[in-house]
Scaffold this motif. Sequence first.
Motif, PDB file in Angstrom:
ATOM      1  N   TRP A 121      -4.627  14.683   1.154  1.00  0.00           N
ATOM      2  CA  TRP A 121      -5.697  14.614   0.473  1.00  0.00           C
ATOM      3  C   TRP A 121      -6.381  16.070   0.228  1.00  0.00           C
ATOM      4  N   SER A 163      -2.812  11.126   5.114  1.00  0.00           N
ATOM      5  CA  SER A 163      -2.565  11.137   3.566  1.00  0.00           C
ATOM      6  C   SER A 163      -2.844  12.807   3.351  1.00  0.00           C
ATOM      7  N   TRP A 186       3.471   7.068   4.482  1.00  0.00           N
ATOM      8  CA  TRP A 186       3.157   8.343   5.165  1.00  0.00           C
ATOM      9  C   TRP A 186       3.269   7.697   6.728  1.00  0.00           C
ATOM     10  N   ASN A 229       0.203   4.293   0.588  1.00  0.00           N
ATOM     11  CA  ASN A 229      -0.284   5.119   1.574  1.00  0.00           C
ATOM     12  C   ASN A 229       0.703   4.904   2.683  1.00  0.00           C
ATOM     13  N   ASN A 230       1.081   3.672   2.969  1.00  0.00           N
ATOM     14  CA  ASN A 230       1.892   3.421   4.243  1.00  0.00           C
ATOM     15  C   ASN A 230       3.215   4.170   4.319  1.00  0.00           C
ATOM     16  N   THR A 239      -9.966   5.783   6.828  1.00  0.00           N
ATOM     17  CA  THR A 239      -9.905   6.027   5.525  1.00  0.00           C
ATOM     18  C   THR A 239     -11.073   7.122   5.276  1.00  0.00           C
ATOM     19  N   ASP A 273       0.803  -1.091  -0.009  1.00  0.00           N
ATOM     20  CA  ASP A 273      -0.168  -0.003  -0.121  1.00  0.00           C
ATOM     21  C   ASP A 273       1.029   1.233   0.054  1.00  0.00           C
ATOM     22  N   GLN A 275      -2.219  13.450  -3.089  1.00  0.00           N
ATOM     23  CA  GLN A 275      -3.096  12.441  -3.315  1.00  0.00           C
ATOM     24  C   GLN A 275      -4.152  12.502  -3.878  1.00  0.00           C
ATOM     25  N   THR A 315      -8.181   4.156  -0.249  1.00  0.00           N
ATOM     26  CA  THR A 315      -6.873   4.112  -0.192  1.00  0.00           C
ATOM     27  C   THR A 315      -6.327   5.586   0.692  1.00  0.00           C
ATOM     28  N   CYS A 316      -7.206   6.273   1.105  1.00  0.00           N
ATOM     29  CA  CYS A 316      -6.853   7.745   1.452  1.00  0.00           C
ATOM     30  C   CYS A 316      -7.180   7.965   2.924  1.00  0.00           C
ATOM     31  N   TYR A 317      -6.199   8.041   3.611  1.00  0.00           N
ATOM     32  CA  TYR A 317      -6.316   8.046   5.281  1.00  0.00           C
ATOM     33  C   TYR A 317      -6.692   9.468   5.732  1.00  0.00           C
TER      34      TYR A 317
END
Length: 127
Positions: free
Chosen positions: A93, A91, A50, A47-48, A118, A45, A78, A85-87
Amino acid sequence: MKEVWGLKNWVSWNTTSAIMLIWLLFFKQDSIWATWYLTEVLDGDINNFWVINTKQKNSWLANYLLLQCGTVFDWIKQVVGNGKTCYFWSSKWSPFGNISKNLRGESSHTTGIPATTTLAEIWESGN
């Protein structure tokens, strides 16, 4: 500082090389190296990157790249997409950047939103 092989600052060279590898990781994921790093270090992943901590099993370089996340965070945004898949907290975002840094004093403990939540999970729960 003594010049070696025409390079005056090995620390800057090292950091620049690490940032280039991070760029490959995010923007050239079809490379063999990026595929390996994504699978072995980031557990599949992106995103991990970060949120994952360094691990003793990783090489020095693999861990060094993880330690550079604060340096490159402002340069990489992102795409939210479906939000799965966006924390929420970690993330990038939001146009404001990292939410945990933007909401000073607020955290997963005070808001009731766990660190691994997420955006899709927040939307589904009606928040």
